[in-house]
Design a protein around this motif. Structure first.
Motif, PDB file in Angstrom:
ATOM      1  N   MET A   1       1.671  55.480  35.447  1.00 19.81           N
ATOM      2  CA  MET A   1       0.436  54.856  34.962  1.00 19.81           C
ATOM      3  C   MET A   1      -0.193  55.750  33.895  1.00 19.81           C
ATOM      4  N   LYS A   2      -0.678  55.128  32.818  1.00 24.55           N
ATOM      5  CA  LYS A   2      -1.366  55.881  31.769  1.00 24.55           C
ATOM      6  C   LYS A   2      -2.805  55.392  31.646  1.00 24.55           C
ATOM      7  N   TRP A   3      -3.674  56.327  31.330  1.00 22.31           N
ATOM      8  CA  TRP A   3      -5.080  55.942  31.226  1.00 22.31           C
ATOM      9  C   TRP A   3      -5.396  55.274  29.887  1.00 22.31           C
ATOM     10  N   ASP A   4      -6.533  54.597  29.877  1.00 24.70           N
ATOM     11  CA  ASP A   4      -7.043  53.935  28.677  1.00 24.70           C
ATOM     12  C   ASP A   4      -8.336  54.648  28.280  1.00 24.70           C
ATOM     13  N   LEU A   5      -8.297  55.359  27.164  1.00 27.60           N
ATOM     14  CA  LEU A   5      -9.445  56.165  26.734  1.00 27.60           C
ATOM     15  C   LEU A   5     -10.334  55.443  25.721  1.00 27.60           C
ATOM     16  N   THR A   6     -10.138  54.130  25.563  1.00 27.83           N
ATOM     17  CA  THR A   6     -10.915  53.413  24.537  1.00 27.83           C
ATOM     18  C   THR A   6     -12.386  53.257  24.905  1.00 27.83           C
ATOM     19  N   VAL A   7     -12.756  53.587  26.147  1.00 21.95           N
ATOM     20  CA  VAL A   7     -14.176  53.601  26.497  1.00 21.95           C
ATOM     21  C   VAL A   7     -14.908  54.674  25.687  1.00 21.95           C
ATOM     22  N   PHE A   8     -14.160  55.671  25.223  1.00 21.89           N
ATOM     23  CA  PHE A   8     -14.729  56.727  24.380  1.00 21.89           C
ATOM     24  C   PHE A   8     -14.673  56.318  22.904  1.00 21.89           C
ATOM     25  N   TYR A   9     -13.446  56.130  22.410  1.00 18.91           N
ATOM     26  CA  TYR A   9     -13.203  55.746  21.015  1.00 18.91           C
ATOM     27  C   TYR A   9     -11.975  54.842  20.982  1.00 18.91           C
ATOM     28  N   GLU A  10     -11.968  53.893  20.067  1.00 20.86           N
ATOM     29  CA  GLU A  10     -10.822  52.988  19.943  1.00 20.86           C
ATOM     30  C   GLU A  10      -9.560  53.749  19.552  1.00 20.86           C
ATOM     31  N   THR A  11      -9.713  54.713  18.650  1.00 22.70           N
ATOM     32  CA  THR A  11      -8.589  55.543  18.202  1.00 22.70           C
ATOM     33  C   THR A  11      -9.092  56.971  18.005  1.00 22.70           C
ATOM     34  N   PRO A  12      -8.195  57.947  18.001  1.00 18.62           N
ATOM     35  CA  PRO A  12      -8.616  59.338  17.763  1.00 18.62           C
ATOM     36  C   PRO A  12      -8.921  59.582  16.284  1.00 18.62           C
ATOM     37  N   ASP A  13     -10.023  59.008  15.832  1.00 15.29           N
ATOM     38  CA  ASP A  13     -10.442  59.098  14.433  1.00 15.29           C
ATOM     39  C   ASP A  13     -11.177  60.427  14.221  1.00 15.29           C
ATOM     40  N   ILE A  14     -10.495  61.371  13.614  1.00 16.85           N
ATOM     41  CA  ILE A  14     -11.045  62.724  13.473  1.00 16.85           C
ATOM     42  C   ILE A  14     -12.365  62.718  12.711  1.00 16.85           C
ATOM     43  N   GLU A  15     -12.435  61.976  11.620  1.00 14.55           N
ATOM     44  CA  GLU A  15     -13.652  61.979  10.802  1.00 14.55           C
ATOM     45  C   GLU A  15     -14.840  61.384  11.554  1.00 14.55           C
ATOM     46  N   LYS A  16     -14.606  60.301  12.289  1.00 17.68           N
ATOM     47  CA  LYS A  16     -15.699  59.675  13.046  1.00 17.68           C
ATOM     48  C   LYS A  16     -16.196  60.601  14.157  1.00 17.68           C
ATOM     49  N   ILE A  17     -15.255  61.204  14.880  1.00 15.42           N
ATOM     50  CA  ILE A  17     -15.635  62.090  15.989  1.00 15.42           C
ATOM     51  C   ILE A  17     -16.354  63.324  15.451  1.00 15.42           C
ATOM     52  N   LYS A  18     -15.877  63.836  14.336  1.00 17.49           N
ATOM     53  CA  LYS A  18     -16.537  64.992  13.727  1.00 17.49           C
ATOM     54  C   LYS A  18     -17.958  64.634  13.293  1.00 17.49           C
ATOM     55  N   LYS A  19     -18.141  63.423  12.753  1.00 19.72           N
ATOM     56  CA  LYS A  19     -19.475  62.968  12.344  1.00 19.72           C
ATOM     57  C   LYS A  19     -20.397  62.854  13.556  1.00 19.72           C
ATOM     58  N   ASP A  20     -19.866  62.312  14.668  1.00 14.33           N
ATOM     59  CA  ASP A  20     -20.673  62.197  15.891  1.00 14.33           C
ATOM     60  C   ASP A  20     -21.117  63.575  16.376  1.00 14.33           C
ATOM     61  N   LEU A  21     -20.204  64.527  16.330  1.00 13.60           N
ATOM     62  CA  LEU A  21     -20.533  65.886  16.767  1.00 13.60           C
ATOM     63  C   LEU A  21     -21.549  66.533  15.828  1.00 13.60           C
ATOM     64  N   GLU A  22     -21.419  66.271  14.547  1.00 10.77           N
ATOM     65  CA  GLU A  22     -22.373  66.811  13.577  1.00 10.77           C
ATOM     66  C   GLU A  22     -23.767  66.222  13.817  1.00 10.77           C
ATOM     67  N   ASP A  23     -23.820  64.931  14.139  1.00 11.21           N
ATOM     68  CA  ASP A  23     -25.105  64.289  14.446  1.00 11.21           C
ATOM     69  C   ASP A  23     -25.747  64.918  15.685  1.00 11.21           C
ATOM     70  N   ILE A  24     -24.919  65.198  16.690  1.00 13.31           N
ATOM     71  CA  ILE A  24     -25.435  65.836  17.911  1.00 13.31           C
ATOM     72  C   ILE A  24     -25.968  67.231  17.587  1.00 13.31           C
ATOM     73  N   PHE A  25     -25.246  67.952  16.737  1.00 14.17           N
ATOM     74  CA  PHE A  25     -25.687  69.295  16.351  1.00 14.17           C
ATOM     75  C   PHE A  25     -27.050  69.234  15.650  1.00 14.17           C
TER      76      PHE A  25
END
Length: 579
Positions: A1-25
C-alpha cells in the motif's frame, strides 16, 4: 500500500512550496515585531491569549510544507526532488525557529508571580505557562537562542540526516535458496526471523559489518552529535546531558534513573527466557537467534490479512477507535511497500491538528510486521484523538507518545493468543515476550550505553568506534549474561541505532511507555469496557497537562517504585505461562 500525499500538495512543486515557506517566514517576522516589545510585566492576559492563538495558527500553516517534505523524503531518500525539498524545508524551519527564538527568551524574563497570574487567567494554556516556568533557568539570552536556532541546520540535525542518507543507501547481497538477492536494510534485518539458522547468522554478520566498514564516518558523526548535544545542555545549565531530554519529556532525572535501575535489576527475566528458548529449540543460541521462529514454517501474512487482524482488534476494543484506525486504510495514509531508497523501520507522522496522521512501515509479512502495523496505528489513533486540543496542547512528551501504540499491540496480542492452542499459543506468547524485551530491556540497554558513551566522549574528548563497541559489548553481557553467545559483529550494533544519532536519549521513553502501558492494560483487564472512556479521554488530552496528573486521573501513580516493578512482575507471569 502507498500513501496519498495530495492532502498537502497535488505535486512536489518546489517553487510553490518554497513560496509557501517564504510567506510563513514573513508572517513569523511580523509576529515577532508585533509581540516582542509587548512581552513584559505589563502584558495583559488577553494579549497573551491572542499571542498563543496567533502562534498556533502560524505553526499549523508552517508545518504543512515541512511535514510534506519529510514524508516525501522518507518515501525515497535518493529522489533528487525529495532531497531538494527536504533541504529547503529544513533551511526554512531553521530560519523560522531563529526569528521566533527571542519570544521564548522574553517569556523567560517574566517573573514567576506574573506567570502564575497569567496561568490562572488563561486556564486553556495553563500547562504551557507552567512549562515556561520550569524552563526559565535553561533559556538563554535572545542573541544566544537566535544563534542556536540559526545553526541547528548545520549541527547535529544535519549530521543525523547524513547518517540517515548513508545507511538508507546500504544494499546487501546474500544467497537465499541458491539465488543471490540484493536486499535493503529492513529486508536483511527481517531475516533474523528466518527458520534457517545459518541464514540468520550470515545475514546479521553482513548487516553489522556493513556499518563497521563505515566506522570512520559513523564514529566521527556520532562523536560530533554527542558533543553538540552535550554542549547545548551545558550552555543551558542542565546538570547532565540527559536532563535536557528529561525536562522536554516532563519527567524528573530521578524517575528516569530509577526506571533504568529497576529494569537492569530485572534482566534475570531475559536470562531465564533465553535459556528456556535454547532448550525448546535444542540448540545453542547466539544474538542472531533471539528472534528465531520456533517452527521451520513461520506463518506469513498478506498486508490485507494483517489489516483485518488489526482492525478487528481495535473495533473489539471500541467502535470509535476502530473507525479512526480504519480511516488510515480508506484514505490511503499508509506506506507499507518495501522500495529502494525508502527509510528503514516504521513511524507515524503527525505535526498539526489540521492534517490527519500518516504511517510508514516496511511490511515483510511476518507476525512482527502485524504488530508493527498495530503499533503505528496506535500512534495514529492518539494523534487523531488529541486533535481535539489546540496546537500548543496537541503533542505529548516522548514518555507518553508510545502509550497508544504499545496498547494497540497488546490488543492484537490478546486477539491472536485467544485464537490459538497448545504449542502454537505457547510460541506466540514467547514471540511477544521477545518483542516486549526489545522495547523494554533492549531500549534500557541502549539508554545505559548512551549515558556511558556521552560520559566517555566528555572525559576523553572523543571515543573511537572500537571503544564504543566495547562499551556496547559490556551492556550486551548485562542484558543477556550467559543465555546466548555474543558474536563479535554484534558489538557494532550501536552504530545501527538511528535514535541515538537523531534524538539523543530518546530510547528510554520506549521502556517508560511500556511500563505505563502494562499498568494501563492491567486496568483494562480489571475494569473491562468501563475502562474504555477513561482511556479515550486520556488520548484526547494530548499534552494539555503533565503525564503524572493525566495518569492520576485513571488511577496510576508513577511516583511509586512498586508501579514500575509491577510491569516486570507482569512479564514474569507471562514467562511462567510457557516454561
Amino acid at each position: 500500500m502507498k500513501w496519498d500525499l495530495t492532502v498537502f500538495y497535488e505535486t512536489p512543486d518546489i517553487e510553490k512550496i518554497k513560496k509557501d515557506l517564504e510567506d510563513i517566514f514573513k508572517r513569523a517576522t511580523n509576529f515577532v515585531e508585533k509581540y516582542e516589545k509587548l512581552i513584559n510585566e505589563n502584558i495583559s492576559a488577553e494579549q497573551v491569549r491572542n499571542y498563543f492563538k496567533e502562534f498556533e495558527q502560524l505553526m499549523e500553516d508552517g508545518l504543512k510544507p515541512i511535514q510534506y517534505s519529510s514524508l516525501l523524503f522518507s518515501e525515497n531518500t535518493t529522489d533528487k526532488v525529495a532531497q531538494q525539498l527536504y533541504g529547503i524545508s529544513e533551511q526554512y524551519g531553521s530560519k523560522i525557529s531563529e526569528i521566533l527564538s527571542p519570544l521564548q527568551s522574553a517569556f523567560a524574563q517574566l517573573s514567576e508571580e506574573k506567570l502564575d497570574s497569567l496561568s490562572k487567567e488563561i486556564s486553556e494554556y495553563s500547562y504551557a505557562i507552567e512549562k515556561i516556568k520550569l524552563e526559565k533557568k535553561h533559556i538563554l539570552s535572545k542573541d544566544a537562542e537566535r544563534i542556536l536556532a540559526a545553526t541547528s541546520i548545520s549541527r547535529r540535525d544535519a549530521l543525523s540526516n547524513l547518517y540517515e542518507k548513508l545507511t538508507s543507501s546500504y544494499r546487501f547481497k546474500i544467497e537465499i535458496d541458491g539465488e543471490e538477492k540484493e536486499l535493503s536494510g529492513s529486508q536483511i534485518r527481517a531475516l533474523r526471523r528466518s527458520p534457517d539458522g545459518n541464514l540468520r547468522k550470515k545475514a546479521m554478520k553482513l548487516f553489522f559489518e556493513r556499518y563497521k566498514a563505515d566506522e570512520i564516518t559513523i564514529g566521527e558523526t556520532y562523536n560530533i552529535v554527542v558533543k553538540d548535544y552535550d554542549t547545548e545542555a551545558r550552555l543551558r545549565n542542565y546538570p547532565k546531558p540527559i536532563s535536557m531530554r528529561n525536562l522536554e519529556n516532563a519527567v524528573s532525572d530521578e524517575s528516569v534513573e530509577k526506571l533504568i535501575e529497576i529494569t537492569t535489576e530485572n534482566t534475570n527475566i531475559v536470562h531465564k527466557y533465553y535459556k528456556w528458548k535454547a532448550q525448546e529449540m535444542n540448540e545453542e543460541l547466539t544474538l542472531a537467534d533471539i528472534y528465531a521462529p520456533f517452527s521451520s514454517s513461520e506463518k506469513k501474512y498478506t498486508f490485507d490479512e494483517a489489516k483485518e487482524i488489526v482492525l478487528d482488534a481495535y473495533y473489539s476494543f471500541d467502535e470509535k477507535a476502530g473507525k479512526i484506525v480504519e480511516s488510515f486504510f480508506k484514505e490511503n495514509r499508509i506506506h507499507s511497500e518495501i522500495v529502494p531508497g525508502k527509510v528503514g523501520g516504521a513511524f507515524c507522522s503527525y505535526y498539526t491538528t489540521q492534517i490527519k496522521p500518516f504511517v510508514l512501515l516496511n511490511f515483510n509479512g511476518n507476525i512482527n510486521d502485524v504488530m508493527t502495523l498495530a503499533h503505528e496505528l496506535g500512534h495514529g489513533l492518539h494523534g487523531t484523538l488529541s486533535q481535539k486540543q489546540s496546537f500548543i496542547n496537541y503533542h505529548t512528551p516522548l514518555t507518553m507518545a508510545e502509550l497508544a501504540s504499545v496498547f494497540g499491540e497488546f490488543l492484537v496480542f490478546d486477539k491472536i493468543k485467544n485464537e490459538l492452542e497448545g504449542k502454537e499459543k505457547k510460541h506466540f506468547i514467547a514471540s511477544t515476550l521477545e518483542d516486549t524485551f526489545a522495547t523494554m530491556f533492549r531500549q534500557n540497554m541502549f539508554a545505559r550505553f548512551e549515558i556511558q558513551a556521552h560520559e566517555l566522549i566528555e572525559k576523553n574528548g572523543m571515543a573511537s568506534f572500537e571503544e564504543l563497541s566495547k562499551l556496547y559489548e559490556n551492556e550486551l553481557k548485562i542484558m543477556f549474561a550467559d543465555s546466548v553467545k555474543i558474536p563479535e559483529e554484534y558489538t557494532y550494533e550501536w552504530s545501527s541505532i538511528p535514535h541515538i544519532f537523531h534524538t539523543p536519549f530518546y530510547v528510554y521513553a520506549y521502556n517508560y511507555a511500556n511500563c505505563l502501558v502494562i499498568g494501563l492494560y492491567q486496568k483494562y483487564l480489571e475494569m473491562g469496557k468501563k475502562f474504555v472512556p477513561k482511556y479515550i479521554e486520556l488520548l484526547e488530552s494530548g499534552g494539555k497537562d503533565s503525564p503524572e496528573r493525566l495518569l492520576n486521573k485513571i488511577g496510576i501513580d508513577i511516583t511509586k517504585e512498586e508501579f514500575w516493578q509491577g510491569a516486570f512482575e507482569f512479564l514474569n507471569n507471562m514467562l511462567n505461562e510457557i516454561i
